[in-house]
Write a protein that holds these residues in place. Structure first.
Motif, PDB file in Angstrom:
ATOM      1  N   SER A  92      28.450  41.041  19.489  1.00 41.68           N
ATOM      2  CA  SER A  92      27.538  39.877  19.144  1.00 41.68           C
ATOM      3  C   SER A  92      26.076  40.081  19.769  1.00 41.68           C
ATOM      4  CB  SER A  92      28.013  38.589  19.103  1.00 41.68           C
ATOM      5  OG  SER A  92      29.190  38.508  18.242  1.00 41.68           O
ATOM      6  N   ALA A 105      24.255  43.321  18.932  1.00 43.78           N
ATOM      7  CA  ALA A 105      23.884  43.298  17.058  1.00 43.78           C
ATOM      8  C   ALA A 105      22.491  42.878  17.352  1.00 43.78           C
ATOM      9  CB  ALA A 105      25.003  42.227  16.542  1.00 43.78           C
ATOM     10  N   THR A 147      25.542  49.905  18.255  1.00 42.78           N
ATOM     11  CA  THR A 147      26.034  48.787  17.730  1.00 42.78           C
ATOM     12  C   THR A 147      24.764  48.209  16.616  1.00 42.78           C
ATOM     13  OG1 THR A 147      27.539  48.080  19.381  1.00 42.78           O
ATOM     14  CG2 THR A 147      27.101  46.402  17.737  1.00 42.78           C
ATOM     15  N   ALA A 148      23.769  47.874  17.288  1.00 45.82           N
ATOM     16  CA  ALA A 148      22.699  47.509  16.195  1.00 45.82           C
ATOM     17  C   ALA A 148      22.395  48.512  15.176  1.00 45.82           C
ATOM     18  CB  ALA A 148      21.576  47.202  17.068  1.00 45.82           C
ATOM     19  N   LEU A 196      25.052  48.412  12.532  1.00 41.77           N
ATOM     20  CA  LEU A 196      25.024  47.092  11.684  1.00 41.77           C
ATOM     21  C   LEU A 196      23.703  46.857  10.583  1.00 41.77           C
ATOM     22  CD1 LEU A 196      25.976  44.552  14.800  1.00 41.77           C
ATOM     23  CD2 LEU A 196      27.293  44.839  12.208  1.00 41.77           C
ATOM     24  N   CYS A 218      29.548  50.132   8.087  1.00 41.07           N
ATOM     25  CA  CYS A 218      30.654  49.830   9.218  1.00 41.07           C
ATOM     26  C   CYS A 218      31.880  49.621   8.742  1.00 41.07           C
ATOM     27  CB  CYS A 218      30.110  48.187   9.396  1.00 41.07           C
ATOM     28  SG  CYS A 218      28.630  48.045  10.126  1.00 41.07           S
ATOM     29  N   VAL A 273      32.845  45.274  14.904  1.00 40.12           N
ATOM     30  CA  VAL A 273      31.483  45.649  14.426  1.00 40.12           C
ATOM     31  C   VAL A 273      31.713  45.217  12.704  1.00 40.12           C
ATOM     32  CG1 VAL A 273      29.843  47.374  13.678  1.00 40.12           C
ATOM     33  CG2 VAL A 273      30.759  47.071  16.131  1.00 40.12           C
ATOM     34  N   LYS A 285      31.666  41.666  11.962  1.00 39.90           N
ATOM     35  CA  LYS A 285      30.164  41.149  12.205  1.00 39.90           C
ATOM     36  C   LYS A 285      29.510  41.395  10.999  1.00 39.90           C
ATOM     37  CE  LYS A 285      26.865  39.535  14.874  1.00 39.90           C
ATOM     38  NZ  LYS A 285      26.882  38.096  15.200  1.00 39.90           N
ATOM     39  N   ALA A 286      29.580  42.664  10.584  1.00 39.52           N
ATOM     40  CA  ALA A 286      28.721  42.849   9.432  1.00 39.52           C
ATOM     41  C   ALA A 286      29.072  42.230   8.121  1.00 39.52           C
ATOM     42  CB  ALA A 286      28.703  44.382   9.174  1.00 39.52           C
TER      43      ALA A 286
END
Length: 105
Positions: free
Chosen positions: A11, A14, A23-24, A27, A34, A70, A73-74
């Motif tokens: 998180s 992100a 990660t960013a 995403l 992802c 990930v 999150k996406a």
């Protein structure tokens, strides 16, 4: 490290610059990319499990768990939602639980 701690790391990353954070960057490519990456990691873990290489399986599983978070999150699915589903299944036989889900479909 716990899954929740790893989720907090995902998180926080992100919000980073995609040029500085894997990660960013992942995403920024969206949920489909992802999910694709998660699938790739799952296949790699399966291969190492079939080969019986415990250390490589541990490494690939670490990648798999990371990319699972990930992907969640996406897709805007909180880890807490997944854990709530697992919690609701606790205390029931997996066979019974699966049969109940089949009837609901």
């Amino acid at each position: 490290m716990t899954l929740e701690e790893l989720n907090r790391i995902v998180s926080s990353r992100a919000e980073a610059d995609p040029d500085e954070s894997w990660t960013a960057k992942l995403l920024a490519k969206g949920p489909a990319k992802c999910a694709e990456k998660f699938g790739e990691e799952a296949i790699e873990a399966i291969i190492e499990a079939a080969r019986g290489d415990r250390q490589k399986l541990a490494n690939e599983t670490a990648d798999l768990l990371f990319h699972l978070l990930v992907m969640l999150k996406a897709c805007d699915v909180p880890l807490s939602d997944v854990m709530a589903v697992l919690d609701s299944r606790t205390g029931r036989s997996g066979i019974t639980e699966k049969a109940e889900r089949s009837r609901e479909s």
